[in-house]
Design a protein around this motif. Structure first.
Motif, PDB file in Angstrom:
ATOM      1  N   ALA A 264       0.828  -1.211   0.000  1.00 48.53           N
ATOM      2  CA  ALA A 264       0.000   0.000   0.000  1.00 48.53           C
ATOM      3  C   ALA A 264       0.865   1.266   0.000  1.00 48.53           C
ATOM      4  CB  ALA A 264      -0.957   0.002   1.191  1.00 48.53           C
ATOM      5  N   LYS A 265       1.914   1.278   0.833  1.00 49.28           N
ATOM      6  CA  LYS A 265       2.803   2.442   0.877  1.00 49.28           C
ATOM      7  C   LYS A 265       3.542   2.618  -0.445  1.00 49.28           C
ATOM      8  CE  LYS A 265       3.677   2.751   5.822  1.00 49.28           C
ATOM      9  NZ  LYS A 265       4.718   2.688   6.882  1.00 49.28           N
ATOM     10  N   THR A 266       3.984   1.509  -1.008  1.00 51.29           N
ATOM     11  CA  THR A 266       4.690   1.563  -2.292  1.00 51.29           C
ATOM     12  C   THR A 266       3.766   2.056  -3.393  1.00 51.29           C
ATOM     13  OG1 THR A 266       6.140  -0.242  -1.595  1.00 51.29           O
ATOM     14  CG2 THR A 266       6.034   0.212  -3.956  1.00 51.29           C
ATOM     15  N   ALA A 267       2.554   1.519  -3.437  1.00 49.95           N
ATOM     16  CA  ALA A 267       1.589   1.930  -4.454  1.00 49.95           C
ATOM     17  C   ALA A 267       1.283   3.420  -4.338  1.00 49.95           C
ATOM     18  CB  ALA A 267       0.308   1.105  -4.333  1.00 49.95           C
ATOM     19  N   LYS A 268       1.132   3.902  -3.113  1.00 51.08           N
ATOM     20  CA  LYS A 268       0.845   5.325  -2.906  1.00 51.08           C
ATOM     21  C   LYS A 268       2.014   6.186  -3.391  1.00 51.08           C
ATOM     22  CE  LYS A 268      -1.728   6.646   0.457  1.00 51.08           C
ATOM     23  NZ  LYS A 268      -2.310   6.991   1.749  1.00 51.08           N
ATOM     24  N   SER A 269       3.223   5.769  -3.075  1.00 54.46           N
ATOM     25  CA  SER A 269       4.415   6.517  -3.479  1.00 54.46           C
ATOM     26  C   SER A 269       4.582   6.527  -4.998  1.00 54.46           C
ATOM     27  CB  SER A 269       5.651   5.892  -2.816  1.00 54.46           C
ATOM     28  OG  SER A 269       6.820   6.523  -3.240  1.00 54.46           O
TER      29      SER A 269
ATOM     30  N   GLY B 137       2.219   5.928  -7.226  1.00 53.69           N
ATOM     31  CA  GLY B 137       1.078   6.643  -7.784  1.00 53.69           C
ATOM     32  C   GLY B 137       1.249   8.146  -7.700  1.00 53.69           C
ATOM     33  N   ARG B 138       1.764   8.614  -6.567  1.00 49.44           N
ATOM     34  CA  ARG B 138       2.006  10.051  -6.385  1.00 49.44           C
ATOM     35  C   ARG B 138       3.044  10.544  -7.400  1.00 49.44           C
ATOM     36  NH1 ARG B 138       3.545  10.129  -1.046  1.00 49.44           N
ATOM     37  NH2 ARG B 138       1.428   9.566  -0.491  1.00 49.44           N
TER      38      ARG B 138
ATOM     39  N   ASP C  18       1.355  10.755 -10.743  1.00 52.68           N
ATOM     40  CA  ASP C  18       0.525  11.969 -10.778  1.00 52.68           C
ATOM     41  C   ASP C  18       1.375  13.189 -11.110  1.00 52.68           C
ATOM     42  OD1 ASP C  18      -1.961  10.835 -10.164  1.00 52.68           O
ATOM     43  OD2 ASP C  18      -1.657  11.069  -8.001  1.00 52.68           O
TER      44      ASP C  18
ATOM     45  N   GLN D  61      -4.021  11.226 -13.792  1.00 49.33           N
ATOM     46  CA  GLN D  61      -4.237   9.800 -13.994  1.00 49.33           C
ATOM     47  C   GLN D  61      -5.605   9.494 -14.614  1.00 49.33           C
ATOM     48  OE1 GLN D  61      -2.823   6.618 -11.509  1.00 49.33           O
ATOM     49  NE2 GLN D  61      -1.612   8.069 -10.295  1.00 49.33           N
TER      50      GLN D  61
END
Length: 162
Positions: free
Chosen positions: A14-19, A21-22, A25, A35
């Motif tokens: 989850a943390k990796t995906a958020k990073s 993804g950010r 963006d 996105q």
């Protein structure tokens, strides 16, 4: 109960995906995109969708949210919507010339971002990682199949499933 020796894989993911993804963006925003706009453009460019409902399903967003994005994209001249002559309740969505131009600009940003996140990994490691991520997704999918990533296409047309 034993104290965990490592963070749960779901938390790390989850943390990796958020990073990641950010960072994606930011890469798209630098070139005037987002996105949702990118997902809509690449879907219209790489798939045959008959109407807005199919487009919403392909992009993975709700119809009302899609309508919001399509309204903005239509105002910006990126797409056109017209009624299907065979079914007036259905809107057909198509890219305009400006939409094509923006698609290609954002494709460059998406490819650069992809290269950035692949840095330091061998092709074999990327293949292994993609397989592992698909298995994780399948583990939590209701039917055990990772539908979201089953037919993804890279902006250069590569399915990534060689």
């Amino acid at each position: 109960m034993q104290k965990p020796t490592a963070a749960p894989i779901g938390v790390v993911l989850a943390k990796t995906a958020k990073s990641v993804g950010r960072a994606f963006d930011q890469a798209l925003a630098t070139d005037g995109g987002s996105q949702p706009v990118w997902q809509i453009l690449i879907t219209l460019k790489t798939r045959r969708v008959a109407n807005q409902r199919e487009l919403a399903a392909a992009v993975g967003i709700q119809g009302a949210t899609l309508t919001h994005h399509l309204n903005a994209m239509e105002s910006a001249g990126l797409i056109t919507r017209r009624r299907d002559p065979d079914n007036r309740r259905v809107h057909v969505v198509e890219l305009t010339d400006e939409g094509e131009t923006v698609f290609h600009r954002l494709a460059k940003a998406a490819i650069a971002h992809d290269k950035r996140i692949r840095a330091g990994f061998s092709d074999e490691e990327i293949t292994t990682l993609a397989g592992l991520l698909s298995r994780l997704a399948a583990n939590v999918a209701p039917d055990g199949i990772d539908q979201e990533n089953s037919d993804w296409t890279h902006p250069n047309g590569d399915s990534g499933q060689d």
